[in-house]
Every structure is written in structure tokens, then in C-alpha cells.
Design a protein around this motif. Sequence first.
Motif, PDB file in Angstrom:
ATOM      1  N   GLY A 216      -4.039  11.108   0.124  1.00 63.50           N
ATOM      2  CA  GLY A 216      -3.980  10.362  -1.129  1.00 63.50           C
ATOM      3  C   GLY A 216      -5.301   9.656  -1.334  1.00 63.50           C
ATOM      4  N   LYS A 217      -5.278   8.334  -1.302  1.00 65.80           N
ATOM      5  CA  LYS A 217      -6.525   7.588  -1.407  1.00 65.80           C
ATOM      6  C   LYS A 217      -6.380   6.270  -0.663  1.00 65.80           C
ATOM      7  CE  LYS A 217      -5.441   5.403  -5.881  1.00 65.80           C
ATOM      8  NZ  LYS A 217      -5.940   5.185  -7.258  1.00 65.80           N
ATOM      9  N   ASP A 218      -7.487   5.597  -0.429  1.00 62.20           N
ATOM     10  CA  ASP A 218      -7.478   4.288   0.207  1.00 62.20           C
ATOM     11  C   ASP A 218      -7.558   3.213  -0.865  1.00 62.20           C
ATOM     12  OD1 ASP A 218      -7.439   5.621   2.574  1.00 62.20           O
ATOM     13  OD2 ASP A 218      -9.549   5.295   3.054  1.00 62.20           O
ATOM     14  N   ILE A 219      -6.666   2.226  -0.771  1.00 62.60           N
ATOM     15  CA  ILE A 219      -6.678   1.087  -1.673  1.00 62.60           C
ATOM     16  C   ILE A 219      -6.670  -0.172  -0.815  1.00 62.60           C
ATOM     17  CG2 ILE A 219      -5.522  -0.104  -3.573  1.00 62.60           C
ATOM     18  CD1 ILE A 219      -4.136   2.479  -4.287  1.00 62.60           C
ATOM     19  N   ASP A 220      -7.642  -1.046  -1.045  1.00 58.70           N
ATOM     20  CA  ASP A 220      -7.835  -2.203  -0.169  1.00 58.70           C
ATOM     21  C   ASP A 220      -7.992  -1.672   1.259  1.00 58.70           C
ATOM     22  OD1 ASP A 220      -7.636  -3.791  -2.386  1.00 58.70           O
ATOM     23  OD2 ASP A 220      -5.580  -4.448  -2.008  1.00 58.70           O
ATOM     24  N   ASP A 221      -7.150  -2.120   2.171  1.00 62.53           N
ATOM     25  CA  ASP A 221      -7.229  -1.634   3.549  1.00 62.53           C
ATOM     26  C   ASP A 221      -6.057  -0.716   3.876  1.00 62.53           C
ATOM     27  OD1 ASP A 221      -5.346  -3.614   3.332  1.00 62.53           O
ATOM     28  OD2 ASP A 221      -5.830  -4.587   5.227  1.00 62.53           O
ATOM     29  N   LYS A 222      -5.454  -0.114   2.841  1.00 62.13           N
ATOM     30  CA  LYS A 222      -4.321   0.772   3.035  1.00 62.13           C
ATOM     31  C   LYS A 222      -4.732   2.225   2.841  1.00 62.13           C
ATOM     32  CE  LYS A 222      -2.079  -3.198   1.870  1.00 62.13           C
ATOM     33  NZ  LYS A 222      -2.682  -4.229   2.736  1.00 62.13           N
ATOM     34  N   SER A 223      -4.241   3.090   3.721  1.00 61.77           N
ATOM     35  CA  SER A 223      -4.488   4.525   3.608  1.00 61.77           C
ATOM     36  C   SER A 223      -3.204   5.212   3.168  1.00 61.77           C
ATOM     37  CB  SER A 223      -4.945   5.108   4.947  1.00 61.77           C
ATOM     38  OG  SER A 223      -6.166   4.533   5.357  1.00 61.77           O
ATOM     39  N   PHE A 224      -3.318   6.063   2.144  1.00 60.72           N
ATOM     40  CA  PHE A 224      -2.143   6.739   1.602  1.00 60.72           C
ATOM     41  C   PHE A 224      -2.256   8.248   1.749  1.00 60.72           C
ATOM     42  CE2 PHE A 224      -2.159   2.675  -0.607  1.00 60.72           C
ATOM     43  CZ  PHE A 224      -0.818   2.312  -0.562  1.00 60.72           C
ATOM     44  N   CYS A 225      -1.097   8.878   1.915  1.00 63.66           N
ATOM     45  CA  CYS A 225      -1.020  10.339   1.883  1.00 63.66           C
ATOM     46  C   CYS A 225       0.296  10.723   1.230  1.00 63.66           C
ATOM     47  CB  CYS A 225      -1.154  10.949   3.273  1.00 63.66           C
ATOM     48  SG  CYS A 225       0.150  10.470   4.418  1.00 63.66           S
ATOM     49  N   ILE A 226       0.423  11.989   0.880  1.00 61.38           N
ATOM     50  CA  ILE A 226       1.608  12.478   0.164  1.00 61.38           C
ATOM     51  C   ILE A 226       2.331  13.489   1.048  1.00 61.38           C
ATOM     52  CG2 ILE A 226       2.445  13.648  -1.906  1.00 61.38           C
ATOM     53  CD1 ILE A 226      -0.154  12.647  -3.278  1.00 61.38           C
ATOM     54  N   LEU A 227       3.630  13.293   1.240  1.00 60.47           N
ATOM     55  CA  LEU A 227       4.448  14.155   2.083  1.00 60.47           C
ATOM     56  C   LEU A 227       5.319  15.043   1.209  1.00 60.47           C
ATOM     57  CD1 LEU A 227       5.726  11.425   4.593  1.00 60.47           C
ATOM     58  CD2 LEU A 227       3.584  12.707   4.709  1.00 60.47           C
ATOM     59  N   ASN A 228       5.281  16.348   1.475  1.00 59.62           N
ATOM     60  CA  ASN A 228       6.136  17.310   0.757  1.00 59.62           C
ATOM     61  C   ASN A 228       6.039  17.177  -0.758  1.00 59.62           C
ATOM     62  OD1 ASN A 228       7.168  18.495   3.128  1.00 59.62           O
ATOM     63  ND2 ASN A 228       8.702  16.904   3.313  1.00 59.62           N
ATOM     64  N   ASP A 229       4.861  16.802  -1.236  1.00 60.20           N
ATOM     65  CA  ASP A 229       4.585  16.698  -2.676  1.00 60.20           C
ATOM     66  C   ASP A 229       5.448  15.678  -3.394  1.00 60.20           C
ATOM     67  OD1 ASP A 229       2.581  18.699  -2.664  1.00 60.20           O
ATOM     68  OD2 ASP A 229       4.108  20.265  -2.718  1.00 60.20           O
ATOM     69  N   ALA A 230       6.184  14.825  -2.660  1.00 58.89           N
ATOM     70  CA  ALA A 230       7.115  13.923  -3.332  1.00 58.89           C
ATOM     71  C   ALA A 230       7.159  12.519  -2.743  1.00 58.89           C
ATOM     72  CB  ALA A 230       8.519  14.520  -3.311  1.00 58.89           C
TER      73      ALA A 230
ATOM     74  N   ILE B  51       5.350   9.236  -0.766  1.00 57.44           N
ATOM     75  CA  ILE B  51       4.066   8.582  -0.515  1.00 57.44           C
ATOM     76  C   ILE B  51       4.185   7.733   0.740  1.00 57.44           C
ATOM     77  CG2 ILE B  51       2.340   6.962  -1.392  1.00 57.44           C
ATOM     78  CD1 ILE B  51       3.208   7.753  -4.203  1.00 57.44           C
ATOM     79  N   MET B  52       3.245   7.915   1.661  1.00 59.58           N
ATOM     80  CA  MET B  52       3.214   7.134   2.892  1.00 59.58           C
ATOM     81  C   MET B  52       1.963   6.269   2.902  1.00 59.58           C
ATOM     82  SD  MET B  52       3.596   8.299   6.878  1.00 59.58           S
ATOM     83  CE  MET B  52       2.263   9.491   6.851  1.00 59.58           C
ATOM     84  N   GLY B  53       2.160   4.977   3.090  1.00 58.88           N
ATOM     85  CA  GLY B  53       1.056   4.034   3.177  1.00 58.88           C
ATOM     86  C   GLY B  53       1.004   3.392   4.551  1.00 58.88           C
ATOM     87  N   VAL B  54      -0.207   3.214   5.077  1.00 62.71           N
ATOM     88  CA  VAL B  54      -0.391   2.640   6.407  1.00 62.71           C
ATOM     89  C   VAL B  54      -1.486   1.586   6.349  1.00 62.71           C
ATOM     90  CG1 VAL B  54      -1.070   3.092   8.799  1.00 62.71           C
ATOM     91  CG2 VAL B  54       0.292   4.790   7.555  1.00 62.71           C
ATOM     92  N   ASP B  55      -1.222   0.421   6.953  1.00 65.64           N
ATOM     93  CA  ASP B  55      -2.295  -0.534   7.207  1.00 65.64           C
ATOM     94  C   ASP B  55      -2.138  -1.050   8.633  1.00 65.64           C
ATOM     95  OD1 ASP B  55      -0.309  -2.477   7.152  1.00 65.64           O
ATOM     96  OD2 ASP B  55      -0.932  -3.353   5.248  1.00 65.64           O
ATOM     97  N   ASP B  56      -2.757  -2.158   8.962  1.00 67.24           N
ATOM     98  CA  ASP B  56      -2.742  -2.641  10.344  1.00 67.24           C
ATOM     99  C   ASP B  56      -1.360  -3.082  10.809  1.00 67.24           C
ATOM    100  OD1 ASP B  56      -5.425  -2.165  10.663  1.00 67.24           O
ATOM    101  OD2 ASP B  56      -6.034  -4.220  10.203  1.00 67.24           O
ATOM    102  N   TYR B  57      -0.446  -3.345   9.860  1.00 63.91           N
ATOM    103  CA  TYR B  57       0.844  -3.909  10.226  1.00 63.91           C
ATOM    104  C   TYR B  57       2.028  -3.033   9.856  1.00 63.91           C
ATOM    105  CZ  TYR B  57      -2.483  -7.730   9.563  1.00 63.91           C
ATOM    106  OH  TYR B  57      -3.610  -8.499   9.575  1.00 63.91           O
ATOM    107  N   THR B  58       1.892  -2.248   8.807  1.00 64.29           N
ATOM    108  CA  THR B  58       3.060  -1.645   8.169  1.00 64.29           C
ATOM    109  C   THR B  58       2.903  -0.156   7.919  1.00 64.29           C
ATOM    110  OG1 THR B  58       3.401  -3.743   6.999  1.00 64.29           O
ATOM    111  CG2 THR B  58       4.598  -1.831   6.165  1.00 64.29           C
ATOM    112  N   LEU B  59       3.985   0.580   8.195  1.00 65.71           N
ATOM    113  CA  LEU B  59       4.145   1.944   7.701  1.00 65.71           C
ATOM    114  C   LEU B  59       5.212   1.884   6.620  1.00 65.71           C
ATOM    115  CD1 LEU B  59       3.950   5.092   7.789  1.00 65.71           C
ATOM    116  CD2 LEU B  59       5.750   5.019   9.525  1.00 65.71           C
ATOM    117  N   LEU B  60       4.860   2.277   5.395  1.00 67.51           N
ATOM    118  CA  LEU B  60       5.789   2.237   4.277  1.00 67.51           C
ATOM    119  C   LEU B  60       5.819   3.609   3.616  1.00 67.51           C
ATOM    120  CD1 LEU B  60       7.636   0.463   2.466  1.00 67.51           C
ATOM    121  CD2 LEU B  60       5.616   0.015   1.049  1.00 67.51           C
ATOM    122  N   ILE B  61       7.020   4.183   3.489  1.00 66.23           N
ATOM    123  CA  ILE B  61       7.208   5.468   2.817  1.00 66.23           C
ATOM    124  C   ILE B  61       8.163   5.246   1.658  1.00 66.23           C
ATOM    125  CG2 ILE B  61       7.980   7.858   3.045  1.00 66.23           C
ATOM    126  CD1 ILE B  61       7.432   7.649   6.051  1.00 66.23           C
TER     127      ILE B  61
END
Length: 374
Positions: free
Chosen positions: A113-127, A129-139
Motif C-alpha cells: 500500500g503506502k506509508d502514512i506517518d509512521d504506519k506501513s500499509f499493505c493490501i491482503l487478497n485485494d480487499a 488493509i493491514m496497517g503496522v506501526d511500532d505498537y499495533t497491527l490493525l486489519i
Amino acid sequence: MKKNVYTLFIIIALVLTSCSKHDYDNSIPHNSTALLSFNAQQFVSGNSPFAAIMSPFIDSENKEMKGIDLTQPFYMFEAGDGTLGFCASVSDAYDLTEFIRHLSSMTDKIKPGKDIDDKSFCILNDAWIMGVDDYTLLIMGPFTGMQEQQKQMVRMTTLMNQEEERSIKTSVLWEHLQHQQGAMKMVAQTTALPQQLIAPITLLAPKGTNPADVLIEADMEYEDHIVYLHGKTCSYDENVKNKMHKAEEIYKPLTINWQKELNNSIFAGIFMNVNGQDIMPFLNANKSLATMLMTSEAYDRIKGNMGDLAIFINPGKSVDEQMFSAKVKNLPHGNVKNKERLIAVLNLNAVQGPMESFVAPLKGKVNKIIYSVK
């Protein structure tokens, strides 16, 4: 000298505050309508529908899963707009992001996906969104279309940055969840549940009660492809809660082996031990269940009932809830000593036609969902 000591304490406090770990569960939306908490290690254990996917990536010695902290609970939620989500604590963001990069090089199901602030995003199965930072994994998801996915990445960035007072932790749902016991537990507005579970759960609510005001609290178990929900009803409204709990006295302990009454062709079954005259006023006020029981035979069977009763629900040819039909069966008094007073079963294997796509992600992992009130 005293002034220097005070200054030192202030500096230390500021450093500790700036380095403190942001609570990962602050990312759960405040307006969530359903919230599930899982013991992380049991979530990925052999006795879990997710074990086959998760277990190869677990470092049991360090209690980590490629940067995920397995000592903290996992959360699943449904946001107010129907979006589904998963939240976990990150123990090592570098390990996790490296692992995601490794997976993305091996499959086209993970796209950057893209990086916003200090969060890295990617897209799973085209549907998803997974976001990761130093503390949290959020899908969160499902989201389709690049424009919508870009928009949701911004939304998730806001969620991952939000403080406790704007999170789920100031909600009634969170408060009720803390009172639940067990490794897997759930609190939800009934509107977040499948329609066929809403009907029996809200049956005893006072006439005119908004289903969104009725909560279900449940401890969860998973065994042999079955999810068990051992629950009770509650409400934001103290008057509604008291009236429902009083009305529950009409349910008597079941005296039959209700499992024998089910077969693989039945989509949903509701079992109770009631005097039909006692339950008819509630049934007439419950529009959803009353619509399914439109035949006079069904009403007569319930009205004249004096013991164990089964209501079997099957879908028609449309996904519209109005196309469900129900049949009633009066059951002879049995000798089984049950603690359960109400059973509602969803048989996912019986789903066919247009509805099949809705339950496809659960098929093969979860065959039945069984809700019980003791």
C-alpha cells in the motif's frame, strides 16, 4: 541542590512518558457494535480454526509470531459502518514488516500500500488493509477499489493514533467485556449478529425495543468445528434489561436431547421449554420471528405448547430475510437433565444458493454456531 533534583525528576518523567508504549487496543473504533477478545496463544493453538494458518509462524520460545506479541489478547470487532477488523499487539515492528515483505515476495495476495506517518500499509487478497506501526497491527475490510482503499488507509492511520478517550475503552461494550470470563469472550449489539440469532435472543425484549439496545454477553468455546456461545442478554437501558431478565423466567430447563432433532438439512434451530400461552405475547411483538411463522399451524402449535418446543428455520431462494420460513415441532417430555433453557443453532453446512458466499470464509473451519442460555 533541591531545584536540580526536581529538574532531574521532571526530565526523567518526560523521557519515560515520551517512550511509553501506545496501547494497541486504542485503535478499536469507539462506535463498534461487536467486540471479541481472544487469548492470543489459544487463538493460534491446535484447538483453533485459525491454527493451520497461524502455527507455522509461531516462535513458541519467545511467545511471538513474527513480531506479534502472543502474551496480549487479540481483538476482533465490527465497526459502526459494518467494517470488520482485527487488532493485535506488536512486539517487534521490524521483524513483522520484514516478514510481510518476505510473504509479499512469495505471493500476489499481499500487495504494498503506502506509508502514512509512521504506519506501513499493505493490501491482503485485494480487499483487506493491514496497517503496522511500532505498537499495533490493525486489519480492516473488506474494501474494494483503489480509491476506497486509499481513503481507508487514512482512516486507519487516525485510529492507530487515537488516544484512549476516543477509543472503544470508553464505551459500554468495553465495560461489559471486562466482566466476562474465559479465554474467548464476546459482547455485541444484537444487530451485529446473524438475523436468525437475533430473533430468539431479542424475543423477550419489551415491545418497541430497538434491537441495537439489546446486548449479548457470551463466553466462547471452539471444539470439533463448532463455536459455542454461552451467553446472556443485557441492555444499555436498565428498564429493558430488568424486564428481559424477569421475562426469562418463562424458559424452563430443556428435558430432551435437542441434538437428535437436528439434521444436516436444517439451517437454524431454536429449542425451548415453555408454556405457549406465556410466550405468545412476545412472539407477536417480534416482527422478524413472526414473519417466519406466518402459517396458522405454526402459531397453533406454539400457542398450545406445554413443554419442549423446536422451531426449525430454512432459507428460501433469496438472501432477503423475509424469505426464511419456519416450522414448529412440539416435543414429548424427556428425561434429559439439561441446564440450558434456550438453544439457538446455526448450521453453516446447510447454507446453499445466494447465501453461500456470505458464509464461505467460515466453511470447513466452523460447521455450527450454538448459542445457549443456562
